[in-house]
Scaffold this motif. Structure first.
Motif, PDB file in Angstrom:
ATOM      1  N   GLY C  50     -76.647 -20.544  -2.397  1.00  0.00           N
ATOM      2  CA  GLY C  50     -77.682 -19.540  -2.141  1.00  0.00           C
ATOM      3  C   GLY C  50     -78.901 -19.802  -2.985  1.00  0.00           C
ATOM      4  O   GLY C  50     -79.432 -20.911  -3.031  1.00  0.00           O
ATOM      5  N   LEU C  52     -79.113 -19.669  -6.349  1.00  0.00           N
ATOM      6  CA  LEU C  52     -78.805 -19.872  -7.770  1.00  0.00           C
ATOM      7  C   LEU C  52     -79.758 -20.911  -8.369  1.00  0.00           C
ATOM      8  O   LEU C  52     -80.066 -21.921  -7.745  1.00  0.00           O
ATOM      9  CB  LEU C  52     -77.355 -20.341  -7.917  1.00  0.00           C
ATOM     10  CG  LEU C  52     -76.789 -20.318  -9.332  1.00  0.00           C
ATOM     11  CD1 LEU C  52     -76.535 -18.890  -9.772  1.00  0.00           C
ATOM     12  CD2 LEU C  52     -75.496 -21.122  -9.410  1.00  0.00           C
ATOM     13  N   ILE C 100     -70.548 -16.679  -6.983  1.00  0.00           N
ATOM     14  CA  ILE C 100     -71.997 -16.466  -7.130  1.00  0.00           C
ATOM     15  C   ILE C 100     -72.324 -15.066  -6.627  1.00  0.00           C
ATOM     16  O   ILE C 100     -72.035 -14.721  -5.487  1.00  0.00           O
ATOM     17  CB  ILE C 100     -72.785 -17.532  -6.349  1.00  0.00           C
ATOM     18  CG1 ILE C 100     -72.498 -18.902  -6.973  1.00  0.00           C
ATOM     19  CG2 ILE C 100     -74.270 -17.231  -6.415  1.00  0.00           C
ATOM     20  CD1 ILE C 100     -73.095 -20.028  -6.213  1.00  0.00           C
ATOM     21  N   THR C 102     -75.018 -11.432  -6.778  1.00  0.00           N
ATOM     22  CA  THR C 102     -76.407 -11.021  -6.892  1.00  0.00           C
ATOM     23  C   THR C 102     -76.462  -9.718  -7.681  1.00  0.00           C
ATOM     24  O   THR C 102     -75.685  -8.810  -7.423  1.00  0.00           O
ATOM     25  CB  THR C 102     -77.009 -10.787  -5.502  1.00  0.00           C
ATOM     26  OG1 THR C 102     -76.771 -11.942  -4.720  1.00  0.00           O
ATOM     27  CG2 THR C 102     -78.486 -10.530  -5.590  1.00  0.00           C
ATOM     28  N   SER C 103     -77.359  -9.663  -8.657  1.00  0.00           N
ATOM     29  CA  SER C 103     -77.479  -8.413  -9.397  1.00  0.00           C
ATOM     30  C   SER C 103     -78.439  -7.506  -8.655  1.00  0.00           C
ATOM     31  O   SER C 103     -79.626  -7.808  -8.525  1.00  0.00           O
ATOM     32  CB  SER C 103     -77.971  -8.685 -10.820  1.00  0.00           C
ATOM     33  OG  SER C 103     -79.118  -9.477 -10.801  1.00  0.00           O
ATOM     34  N   GLU C 108     -81.766 -11.192  -9.226  1.00  0.00           N
ATOM     35  CA  GLU C 108     -81.504 -12.619  -9.366  1.00  0.00           C
ATOM     36  C   GLU C 108     -80.007 -12.870  -9.179  1.00  0.00           C
ATOM     37  O   GLU C 108     -79.181 -11.978  -9.328  1.00  0.00           O
ATOM     38  CB  GLU C 108     -81.950 -13.084 -10.762  1.00  0.00           C
ATOM     39  CG  GLU C 108     -81.255 -12.318 -11.870  1.00  0.00           C
ATOM     40  CD  GLU C 108     -81.434 -12.969 -13.220  1.00  0.00           C
ATOM     41  OE1 GLU C 108     -82.024 -14.059 -13.269  1.00  0.00           O
ATOM     42  OE2 GLU C 108     -80.973 -12.387 -14.205  1.00  0.00           O
ATOM     43  N   GLN C 109     -79.697 -14.133  -8.873  1.00  0.00           N
ATOM     44  CA  GLN C 109     -78.294 -14.469  -8.665  1.00  0.00           C
ATOM     45  C   GLN C 109     -77.704 -14.996  -9.957  1.00  0.00           C
ATOM     46  O   GLN C 109     -78.388 -15.633 -10.755  1.00  0.00           O
ATOM     47  CB  GLN C 109     -78.183 -15.500  -7.553  1.00  0.00           C
ATOM     48  CG  GLN C 109     -78.469 -14.822  -6.215  1.00  0.00           C
ATOM     49  CD  GLN C 109     -78.169 -15.694  -5.045  1.00  0.00           C
ATOM     50  OE1 GLN C 109     -78.726 -16.765  -4.946  1.00  0.00           O
ATOM     51  NE2 GLN C 109     -77.291 -15.240  -4.168  1.00  0.00           N
ATOM     52  N   TYR C 110     -76.444 -14.700 -10.178  1.00  0.00           N
ATOM     53  CA  TYR C 110     -75.776 -15.192 -11.367  1.00  0.00           C
ATOM     54  C   TYR C 110     -74.376 -15.651 -11.009  1.00  0.00           C
ATOM     55  O   TYR C 110     -73.907 -15.446  -9.885  1.00  0.00           O
ATOM     56  CB  TYR C 110     -75.738 -14.105 -12.448  1.00  0.00           C
ATOM     57  CG  TYR C 110     -74.900 -12.902 -12.112  1.00  0.00           C
ATOM     58  CD1 TYR C 110     -75.432 -11.858 -11.362  1.00  0.00           C
ATOM     59  CD2 TYR C 110     -73.576 -12.801 -12.538  1.00  0.00           C
ATOM     60  CE1 TYR C 110     -74.665 -10.753 -11.041  1.00  0.00           C
ATOM     61  CE2 TYR C 110     -72.806 -11.707 -12.230  1.00  0.00           C
ATOM     62  CZ  TYR C 110     -73.343 -10.680 -11.479  1.00  0.00           C
ATOM     63  OH  TYR C 110     -72.576  -9.598 -11.164  1.00  0.00           O
ATOM     64  N   ALA C 134     -72.047 -18.298  -2.513  1.00  0.00           N
ATOM     65  CA  ALA C 134     -72.995 -17.198  -2.451  1.00  0.00           C
ATOM     66  C   ALA C 134     -72.928 -16.539  -1.079  1.00  0.00           C
ATOM     67  O   ALA C 134     -72.641 -17.189  -0.069  1.00  0.00           O
ATOM     68  CB  ALA C 134     -74.404 -17.716  -2.693  1.00  0.00           C
TER      69      ALA C 134
END
Lengths: 271, 260, 167
Positions: C50, C52, C100, C102-103, C108-110, C134
């Motif tokens: 995704g 990241l 993966i 998403t917040s 943002e992706q973490y 993701a």
């Protein structure tokens, strides 16, 4: 055994950006004497001092100081030689961020490891010689022109040089200060056993105090002699210079076309 | 007429390349004759005082205002997307990466750089540099090198102080005035700002700027035409040239550092 | 200026500058957790990462434990290989899984680590086996619509072509 002449200039020519400043000049400066090099403004007098100090190198010829050929020395030897020279610049050139005391102490701090107390004593001696012991903590901008010149003189003799060079020492001074500086130069020369070179156009003041005079005009030596010979000289150039006449061998007018032509009156004669 | 313009352009180009060469030789001279000033560190301390300490007020005030403006502007934009908590990230990253080093260096150039040029130019005009040379003291080692290192040391410190003050200004506006959560402000900032990528690179930038500005300022002063007019021209040239150099160097450094 | 006073000011200035640098390192950035020295790297491959990015946070149970240090494409498996740099304070079992996430909806992706139960821990250079790619929003929507369509089966498959039918 070094020769009797401290400085010898042998057939030196110097040109700057294709403009010839000095042309085949030879002169000698004997030990212990005070010599004046005179000439009009921009005739290459100051250049001569710079050549002796090794700040510039001649295009042709040699400059010999105390048996060493200045223009062939490397940087280290040149710096060593300069420690035995003192130079008084036209307006003193005191370091503006240091006070009078520190200005005089500058060379001692840079070149010696003397203890602080001895530096103090030496500086006060030098300042006393020029009469500025009481002005030790003033900054250069607080000094009058004559005082600045004297402080710079104290700085120049700080390390007891054998050769002193003065670049226009009388410029911009009132008559009293002028007399003071002139007497100081002479007194220091005799008391410390120096050899002095004065570059100046102030004829009256310098004829009173020097042993020998060289006249430079247009990059050549035009005349030379003792002050009495100079005063009595009938050579047109010297006569003009000594008596301050406006026109003579050194013309009043910068080279120009005829005045009438310049004013656009070409047919005046035909009328 | 046209040929005249072209020939003048050519001459200007050749002149500037020549000046660049002279400036590089000058820099080499400074670097090779720096030993004296490091041995006598007091000389450098003096110069840190005149270029660093004396620039402190303008750096603090400007940093605070830049940070507060960033806080106001950033808040309005971020609020639209409902992510006002990211204000800390925005303020910190803009300051640490770009504004801190660049604006601090521009201020440094106009405050300290111009002062250095004027001072050295004046010393040249009043024959102080020549007098020093005649006293067998190398003016490059005694006058130029300490000023160089004083500037190079001061610049990163000033930039760091600028950034911190700016972040504090953003904090005052964002948290104290506009009511963003205190914890969110700092924690988001901390998780987004990377030590090596952002902080260290920012410090490197300001070091490079300090190097460039001080070299330009010293060179312009040393090379100035020894008249009052020459000094004022040299001072102007210092500010203009170093500002352009800062922006151009910033672009190059940014392109190398933050490609990822 | 008096020499000692000058020294004092310069000392104060240098101290303030260094303090500012420390504050930048400790308060503004994350130098305390990842100065660069103490850490180990492991890899994980994903079908799709995704959005990241390098330096994206790696979290476990919501705690920051490391950062993504490298992302590259594997030409043999056609997967994305992500290298994570983890703080050596934190140890994870070998069967830890990586996902993966998403917040927030648009955040943002973490990378989230879910610890497993193995006795042995991950070491420098190990690979994380179990990964979850993701979530790509477009795939999610089309999957949802496809399910809807097959639920409604016989009636009208064209419905699925209308995104206006609300996901």
């Amino acid at each position: 055994m070094p020769s009797d002449n401290l400085v010898e200039i042998r057939h030196v020519s110097f040109s700057y950006r294709n403009r010839s400043v000095l042309r085949d000049i030879s002169l000698v400066i004997p030990r212990g004497k005070t010599i004046a090099i005179m000439g009009g403004s921009g005739c290459g007098k100051t250049t001569l001092l710079k050549l002796i100090g090794g700040q510039i190198r001649p295009s042709v010829g040699d400059v010999v100081v105390n048996g060493e050929t200045v223009n062939r020395l490397d940087n280290a030897s040149l710096y060593r030689l300069r420690r035995s020279m003192g130079m008084l610049f036209q307006f003193g050139a005191l370091f503006t961020d240091l006070n009078v005391f520190e200005n005089v102490a500058f060379q001692m701090r840079e070149h010696t490891n003397l203890p602080e107390e001895m530096i103090r004593d030496l500086v006060l001696m030098k300042l006393d010689a020029v009469g500025l012991r009481g002005a030790r903590s003033l900054m250069p901008y607080e000094l009058s022109g004559g005082m600045a010149r004297r402080a710079a003189l104290a700085r120049a003799i700080a390390l007891d040089p054998m050769l002193m060079m003065y670049d226009e020492p009388f410029t911009g001074l009132d008559p009293i200060s002028m007399g003071v500086i002139g007497k100081l130069i002479r007194r220091l020369n005799d008391a410390l056993g120096l050899t002095s070179i004065l570059v100046t156009h102030d004829i009256e003041e310098s004829l009173k105090m020097v042993d020998y005079v060289y006249f430079i005009s247009d990059g050549r030596i035009e005349a030379e002699g003792t002050p009495d010979e100079i005063r009595a000289s009938t050579q047109p150039f010297v006569h003009q210079f000594v008596h301050g006449e406006e026109d003579g061998p050194v013309p009043f007018h910068y080279p120009a076309p005829a005045y009438a032509v310049d004013l656009g009156l070409p047919d005046r004669e035909s009328r | 007429m046209k040929a005249n313009v072209i020939s003048r352009l050519g001459r200007t180009t050749l002149d500037s390349i020549g000046r660049l060469g002279v400036a590089s030789r000058f820099l080499m001279m400074i670097l090779t004759r720096s030993a004296t000033s490091w041995r006598r560190f007091g000389l450098i301390v003096r110069e840190i005082y005149s270029s660093g300490v004396l620039s402190l007020v303008i750096i603090l005030v400007s940093g605070l205002f830049v940070g507060m403006v960033l806080g106001l502007q950033g808040y309005q934009t971020l609020e639209t997307y409902g992510s006002a908590e990211s204000l800390g990230v925005l303020v910190a990253l803009s300051l640490v990466r770009e504004l801190g080093p660049v604006v601090a260096a521009l201020l440094f150039a106009s405050r300290a750089g111009s002062a250095i040029t004027a001072e050295v130019g004046l010393m040249k005009t009043t024959e102080q540099l020549q007098a020093m040379e005649m006293m067998a003291v190398d003016p490059i080692a005694r006058i130029i090198a300490p000023r160089f290192w004083g500037g190079v040391i001061s610049m990163p410190l000033l930039a760091a102080i600028f950034s911190i003050t700016g972040i504090y200004g953003g904090y005052m506006i964002g948290v104290r005035l506009l009511g963003i959560d205190d914890g969110a402000f700092w924690s988001q900032m901390q998780s987004a700002v990377d030590f090596r990528e952002d902080i260290v690179n920012g410090v490197i930038k300001s070091g490079v700027f300090g190097f460039a500005v001080t070299t330009i300022a010293l060179f312009e002063g040393y090379d100035a035409v020894p008249t009052a007019e020459g000094i004022s021209r040299a001072t102007t040239r210092t500010v203009v040239t170093s500002s352009l150099a800062i922006l151009a160097l910033d672009f190059i450094l940014t392109a190398f550092m933050f490609r990822g | 200026m008096e020499r000692t006073l000058l020294d004092f000011w310069v000392g104060l200035f240098v101290a303030a500058g260094l303090a500012a640098l420390f504050a930048l390192a400790l308060k503004v950035s994350n130098a305390d957790s990842f100065g660069g020295g103490a850490g180990y790297t492991v890899t994980a491959s994903f079908d799709n990462i995704g959005g990241l990015k390098v330096r994206a946070p790696v979290k476990s149970a919501g705690v920051l434990v490391g950062r993504v240090s490298d992302i590259r494409f594997d030409n043999k498996t056609y997967n994305a290989v992500v290298t994570l740099r983890l703080d050596s304070k934190y140890q994870f079992p070998r069967d830890t899984s990586a996902a993966i996430m998403t917040s927030g909806l648009l955040g943002e992706q973490y990378l989230a680590l879910e610890p497993g139960a193995d006795e042995r821990n991950l070491k420098q250079g190990d690979a994380i086996r179990i990964t979850q790619s993701a979530v790509v929003l477009e795939n999610l929507i089309s999957q949802f619509l496809y399910n809807k369509a097959s639920d409604a089966s016989s009636s009208s498959p064209e419905d699925a072509q209308h995104p206006g039918a609300k996901p």
